[in-house]
Enzyme design. Structure first.
Site, PDB file in Angstrom:
ATOM      1  N   ASN A   9       1.056  -1.407   0.195  1.00 23.23           N
ATOM      2  CA  ASN A   9      -0.237  -0.047  -0.514  1.00 23.23           C
ATOM      3  C   ASN A   9       0.391   1.139  -0.062  1.00 23.23           C
ATOM      4  OD1 ASN A   9      -1.657   2.245   1.254  1.00 23.23           O
ATOM      5  ND2 ASN A   9      -3.195   1.207   1.548  1.00 23.23           N
ATOM      6  N   HIS A  12       1.134   6.096   1.937  1.00 23.42           N
ATOM      7  CA  HIS A  12       1.531   7.313   2.280  1.00 23.42           C
ATOM      8  C   HIS A  12       2.843   8.107   1.844  1.00 23.42           C
ATOM      9  CE1 HIS A  12      -1.299   7.106   5.631  1.00 23.42           C
ATOM     10  NE2 HIS A  12      -1.245   5.790   5.224  1.00 23.42           N
ATOM     11  N   HIS A  45      -5.839   3.537  -2.261  1.00 22.53           N
ATOM     12  CA  HIS A  45      -7.224   4.166  -1.415  1.00 22.53           C
ATOM     13  C   HIS A  45      -7.446   5.466  -1.949  1.00 22.53           C
ATOM     14  CE1 HIS A  45      -9.639   4.890   2.271  1.00 22.53           C
ATOM     15  NE2 HIS A  45     -10.233   4.952   1.156  1.00 22.53           N
ATOM     16  N   ARG A  47      -8.952   8.434  -1.592  1.00 22.56           N
ATOM     17  CA  ARG A  47     -10.639   8.642  -0.526  1.00 22.56           C
ATOM     18  C   ARG A  47     -11.652   9.928  -1.351  1.00 22.56           C
ATOM     19  NH1 ARG A  47      -9.206   7.001   4.914  1.00 22.56           N
ATOM     20  NH2 ARG A  47     -11.179   8.795   5.343  1.00 22.56           N
ATOM     21  N   ARG A  51      -6.985  13.058   0.014  1.00 17.15           N
ATOM     22  CA  ARG A  51      -5.902  12.996   1.504  1.00 17.15           C
ATOM     23  C   ARG A  51      -4.712  12.957   0.909  1.00 17.15           C
ATOM     24  NH1 ARG A  51      -7.170  10.263   6.210  1.00 17.15           N
ATOM     25  NH2 ARG A  51      -9.399  11.393   6.746  1.00 17.15           N
ATOM     26  N   GLU A  72      -9.076   0.840  -2.980  1.00 12.86           N
ATOM     27  CA  GLU A  72      -9.499   0.262  -2.431  1.00 12.86           C
ATOM     28  C   GLU A  72     -10.679   1.914  -2.113  1.00 12.86           C
ATOM     29  OE1 GLU A  72      -6.437  -0.681   1.244  1.00 12.86           O
ATOM     30  OE2 GLU A  72      -7.158   0.906   1.164  1.00 12.86           O
ATOM     31  N   GLU A 153     -11.373  -9.054   3.317  1.00 10.27           N
ATOM     32  CA  GLU A 153     -10.306  -9.030   4.238  1.00 10.27           C
ATOM     33  C   GLU A 153      -9.593  -8.162   5.747  1.00 10.27           C
ATOM     34  OE1 GLU A 153      -7.376  -6.115   1.908  1.00 10.27           O
ATOM     35  OE2 GLU A 153      -5.799  -5.555   3.485  1.00 10.27           O
ATOM     36  N   HIS A 194      -4.519  -3.640   7.733  1.00 14.27           N
ATOM     37  CA  HIS A 194      -4.149  -2.559   9.101  1.00 14.27           C
ATOM     38  C   HIS A 194      -3.806  -2.800  10.025  1.00 14.27           C
ATOM     39  CE1 HIS A 194      -5.117   0.915  10.422  1.00 14.27           C
ATOM     40  NE2 HIS A 194      -5.842   1.433   9.220  1.00 14.27           N
TER      41      HIS A 194
HETATM   42  N1  PXP Z   1      -5.983  -2.987   3.984  1.00 14.49           N
HETATM   43  C1  PXP Z   1      -7.097  -2.365   4.329  1.00 14.49           C
HETATM   44  C2  PXP Z   1      -8.145  -2.090   3.658  1.00 14.49           C
HETATM   45  C3  PXP Z   1      -6.697  -0.597   4.233  1.00 14.49           C
HETATM   46  O1  PXP Z   1      -7.802   0.247   4.301  1.00 14.49           O
HETATM   47  C4  PXP Z   1      -5.651  -0.586   4.663  1.00 14.49           C
HETATM   48  C5  PXP Z   1      -4.958   1.306   5.408  1.00 14.49           C
HETATM   49  O2  PXP Z   1      -6.105   1.813   5.276  1.00 14.49           O
HETATM   50  C6  PXP Z   1      -4.508  -1.350   4.796  1.00 14.49           C
HETATM   51  C7  PXP Z   1      -4.647  -2.456   4.405  1.00 14.49           C
HETATM   52  C8  PXP Z   1      -2.834  -0.591   5.033  1.00 14.49           C
HETATM   53  O3  PXP Z   1      -3.165  -0.469   6.985  1.00 14.49           O
HETATM   54  P1  PXP Z   1      -1.571   0.337   6.999  1.00 14.49           P
HETATM   55  O4  PXP Z   1      -1.359   0.848   6.066  1.00 14.49           O
HETATM   56  O5  PXP Z   1      -1.707   0.372   8.201  1.00 14.49           O
HETATM   57  O6  PXP Z   1      -0.628  -0.912   6.859  1.00 14.49           O
END
Ligand code: PXP
Length: 241
Positions: A9, A12, A45, A47, A51, A72, A153, A194
């Site tokens: 992911n 960030h 994601h 959003r 953001r 996402e 998930e 997550h």
């Molecule tokens: N899976 C989903 C569905 C998410 O929405 C997120 C980010 O919020 C993640 C995984 C990745 O989470 P993290 O950035 O905390 O590793």
């Protein structure tokens, strides 16, 4: 030995970029680097408030990425339109609250059920793999099956939090194990994500039946320490010449 897929992911990377309103660091560059280094998929994601990842990022990444893109989205009309047009191979439907710092929990599968059902049906028609981000709850995994998705998930946030705070995580682990087992019995592909760190991912990787992990925040944070020395050395060289 079983191999668990890693979805990277990169939200960030966009968070850091947006903090200065510059065009770097580039999420596209991060996506291609993930691909080059063996990631099985890249997750972004988009959003509602944009953001971090924005519409341009989605367009650029989907054009260049050869491994599957996992998009996402919240279950909204706007996102349905974007997903229908961009047709990523994977979609994970997530809850979204404007004021939250991150996705705080799994989906409420009883909220706007007709719309959710319709959205899943429409996206599945486009041959997109659909996943629902849910709490480790038996009720929710059974409901997910009824909604005819391919995968779920499991939200691992609570479990990871307990580990980070060095609290007892056994009950939460038990809950996750149980839900994974039921998910597999129902014929669902089970993923987890997550808050995962090296420690929590290692523990959860021992559970038979989780086939994909989606990891972002910790991985991007760790990358600072993996890459900082190289960046410093490069600047030292530039400043010497
Ligand atoms: N899976 C989903 C569905 C998410 O929405 C997120 C980010 O919020 C993640 C995984 C990745 O989470 P993290 O950035 O905390 O590793």
């Amino acid at each position: 030995m079983k191999r668990i897929r890693l979805g990277v992911n990169i939200d960030h990377v966009a968070t850091v970029r947006n903090a200065r309103g510059e065009n770097y660091p580039s999420p596209l560059k991060a996506a291609l680097l993930a691909e080059k280094n063996g990631a099985d998929s890249v997750t972004i994601h988009l959003r509602e408030d944009r953001r971090h990842i924005n519409d341009q990022d989605l367009k650029k990444i989907i054009k260049k990425l050869k491994i599957p893109l996992n998009l996402e989205i919240a279950a909204t009309r706007e996102m349905l339109k974007i997903a229908s047009n961009s047709k990523p191979p994977f979609i994970c439907i997530v809850p979204e609250k404007r004021k939250e710092i991150t996705t705080e929990g799994g989906l409420n599968l009883n909220h706007n059920e007709t719309f959710l059902k319709n959205l899943i049906k429409k996206l599945k028609k486009k041959k997109i793999r659909i996943s629902l981000f849910i709490e480790p709850s038996l009720k929710d995994i059974q409901k997910a099956k009824k909604l005819n998705v391919d995968c779920v998930e499991i939200h691992t946030g609570k479990f990871c939090n307990l580990i980070n705070k060095k609290k007892n995580y056994k009950n939460e682990l038990k809950k996750i194990k149980k839900v994974v087992k039921i998910g597999n019995l129902l014929g669902l592909e089970v993923h987890a994500g997550h808050g995962l760190t090296y420690t929590s991912a290692k523990i959860l990787s021992k559970i038979k039946g989780i086939v994909e992990f989606n990891i972002g925040h910790f991985l991007i944070g760790e990358s600072i320490f993996v890459g900082l020395s190289k960046g410093i050395k490069t600047f030292k060289k530039i400043l010497k010449s």
